[in-house]
Write a protein that holds these residues in place. Structure first.
Motif, PDB file in Angstrom:
ATOM      1  N   ALA A 207      41.431  29.185  37.203  1.00 21.65           N
ATOM      2  CA  ALA A 207      42.723  28.773  36.645  1.00 21.65           C
ATOM      3  C   ALA A 207      42.674  28.736  35.123  1.00 21.65           C
ATOM      4  N   ALA A 208      41.558  28.257  34.567  1.00 18.36           N
ATOM      5  CA  ALA A 208      41.426  28.189  33.108  1.00 18.36           C
ATOM      6  C   ALA A 208      41.400  29.588  32.500  1.00 18.36           C
ATOM      7  N   LEU A 209      40.713  30.517  33.132  1.00 23.51           N
ATOM      8  CA  LEU A 209      40.653  31.885  32.614  1.00 23.51           C
ATOM      9  C   LEU A 209      42.003  32.578  32.756  1.00 23.51           C
ATOM     10  N   ALA A 210      42.669  32.383  33.886  1.00 24.87           N
ATOM     11  CA  ALA A 210      43.989  33.001  34.077  1.00 24.87           C
ATOM     12  C   ALA A 210      44.987  32.482  33.044  1.00 24.87           C
ATOM     13  N   ALA A 211      44.811  31.234  32.633  1.00 22.89           N
ATOM     14  CA  ALA A 211      45.746  30.618  31.686  1.00 22.89           C
ATOM     15  C   ALA A 211      45.642  31.207  30.285  1.00 22.89           C
ATOM     16  N   THR A 212      44.609  31.999  30.000  1.00 22.62           N
ATOM     17  CA  THR A 212      44.536  32.668  28.699  1.00 22.62           C
ATOM     18  C   THR A 212      45.630  33.716  28.548  1.00 22.62           C
ATOM     19  N   SER A 213      46.193  34.148  29.673  1.00 19.13           N
ATOM     20  CA  SER A 213      47.301  35.099  29.640  1.00 19.13           C
ATOM     21  C   SER A 213      48.623  34.361  29.691  1.00 19.13           C
ATOM     22  N   PRO A 214      49.574  34.700  28.830  1.00 18.19           N
ATOM     23  CA  PRO A 214      50.897  34.082  28.914  1.00 18.19           C
ATOM     24  C   PRO A 214      51.544  34.262  30.285  1.00 18.19           C
ATOM     25  N   GLN A 215      51.143  35.293  31.020  1.00 18.31           N
ATOM     26  CA  GLN A 215      51.661  35.491  32.372  1.00 18.31           C
ATOM     27  C   GLN A 215      50.912  34.648  33.398  1.00 18.31           C
ATOM     28  N   ASN A 216      49.854  33.971  32.946  1.00 15.41           N
ATOM     29  CA  ASN A 216      49.078  33.071  33.799  1.00 15.41           C
ATOM     30  C   ASN A 216      48.548  33.785  35.044  1.00 15.41           C
ATOM     31  N   ARG A 217      47.981  34.955  34.844  1.00 14.91           N
ATOM     32  CA  ARG A 217      47.422  35.709  35.962  1.00 14.91           C
ATOM     33  C   ARG A 217      46.367  36.660  35.443  1.00 14.91           C
ATOM     34  N   PHE A 218      45.555  37.172  36.365  1.00 13.78           N
ATOM     35  CA  PHE A 218      44.570  38.178  36.012  1.00 13.78           C
ATOM     36  C   PHE A 218      45.189  39.569  36.097  1.00 13.78           C
ATOM     37  N   ILE A 219      44.735  40.450  35.217  1.00 13.02           N
ATOM     38  CA  ILE A 219      45.130  41.854  35.275  1.00 13.02           C
ATOM     39  C   ILE A 219      44.461  42.489  36.499  1.00 13.02           C
ATOM     40  N   GLN A 220      45.173  43.396  37.154  1.00 17.34           N
ATOM     41  CA  GLN A 220      44.622  44.107  38.310  1.00 17.34           C
ATOM     42  C   GLN A 220      44.068  45.465  37.860  1.00 17.34           C
ATOM     43  N   PRO A 221      42.997  45.953  38.497  1.00 18.98           N
ATOM     44  CA  PRO A 221      42.406  47.236  38.084  1.00 18.98           C
ATOM     45  C   PRO A 221      43.398  48.386  38.046  1.00 18.98           C
ATOM     46  N   ASP A 222      44.354  48.404  38.976  1.00 22.77           N
ATOM     47  CA  ASP A 222      45.303  49.519  39.012  1.00 22.77           C
ATOM     48  C   ASP A 222      46.220  49.517  37.790  1.00 22.77           C
ATOM     49  N   GLU A 223      46.414  48.345  37.151  1.00 23.79           N
ATOM     50  CA  GLU A 223      47.222  48.296  35.938  1.00 23.79           C
ATOM     51  C   GLU A 223      46.506  48.979  34.771  1.00 23.79           C
TER      52      GLU A 223
END
Length: 252
Positions: A207-223
């Motif tokens: 959760a702490a790492l995901a919160a570094t993104s303003p979208q509050n999520r992890f990037i997916q490999p396909d992106e």
């Protein structure tokens, strides 16, 4: 897509490299993937008849030259090279050993250079080609406790810009894709290191790492793969020297 026929994707046995290889193969491009774990390469190659795995060490010049010779003899010259192989560790800077510092730069920066260097002269002569580095938001900003990785990825972005300047008149484009935290095995390893050092739970750490993104999520490999695919398209022929952040707005 462009008329490109043969791509090299380093670190293609898992995660982002696997996603990039599959995306290129789905566009009808033959893809050579490399890494040091043959079983992983074979598993990815089994997913598409256009993907071919070869074991190689990106930090070893002779190994990369041998890979080029073997792959190009079989499927023609590389007209796309994606330098994706990388590794990361974590420690306060004052505790980083010289050996760990050198290994991180060797894999992430020297390995990136050795991955693309053999392709440069040929692409310039043909006046066509795509060089793409998979860097990181760590190449655009600083993060605590990963000083060697940040330094290496900043170096990759600098290398990209130098090669883009050299090749601006050749028709060869050189760019970097800079993802934030991507949902891969490397992320899982980072989470585990943090858990071991801090005593936080896996859920709290993620959760702490995901919160570094303003979208509050992890990037997916396909992106990340989609950004690479666009850079390989004819529509991106004027895009060169760019570090493209794929980070949900964390950097720009």
């Amino acid at each position: 897509m462009t008329p490109f026929r043969h791509a090299l994707v380093t670190g293609g046995g898992s995660g982002v490299g696997r996603a990039i290889a599959l995306a290129l193969a789905n566009e009808g491009i033959d893809v050579t993937i490399c890494g040091r774990r043959e079983a992983q390469l074979e598993a990815v190659a089994a997913e598409s008849g256009r993907i071919h795995g070869l074991a190689a060490d990106v930090t070893d010049e002779a190994s990369m030259q041998a890979l080029y010779a073997k792959a190009e003899a079989a499927r023609g010259p590389f007209d796309i090279v994606v330098a994706n192989a990388g590794m990361a560790g974590s420690a306060p800077a004052h505790k980083v050993s010289l050996a760990d510092w050198q290994k991180t730069l060797e894999v992430n920066l020297t390995g990136a250079f050795l991955s693309v260097q053999p392709a440069l002269a040929g692409m310039a002569a043909w006046k066509s080609g795509r060089i793409i580095f998979v860097a990181s938001t760590a190449g655009l900003k600083g993060y605590a406790y990963v000083a060697p990785y940040v330094a290496a990825k900043h170096g990759v972005v600098g290398l990209m810009r130098a090669l883009a300047a050299e090749n601006a008149r050749t028709g060869v484009t050189v760019n970097a894709v800079c993802p934030g935290f991507v949902e891969t095995d490397m992320l899982d390893e980072s989470v585990q290191r943090i858990v071991e050092k801090t005593g936080r739970s896996v859920e709290e750490t993620r959760a702490a790492l995901a919160a570094t993104s303003p979208q509050n999520r992890f990037i997916q490999p396909d992106e990340v793969a989609a950004a690479v695919l666009w850079l390989c398209s004819d529509a991106a022929r004027s895009i060169t020297g760019q570090a493209i952040s794929v980070s949900g707005g964390e950097t720009w």
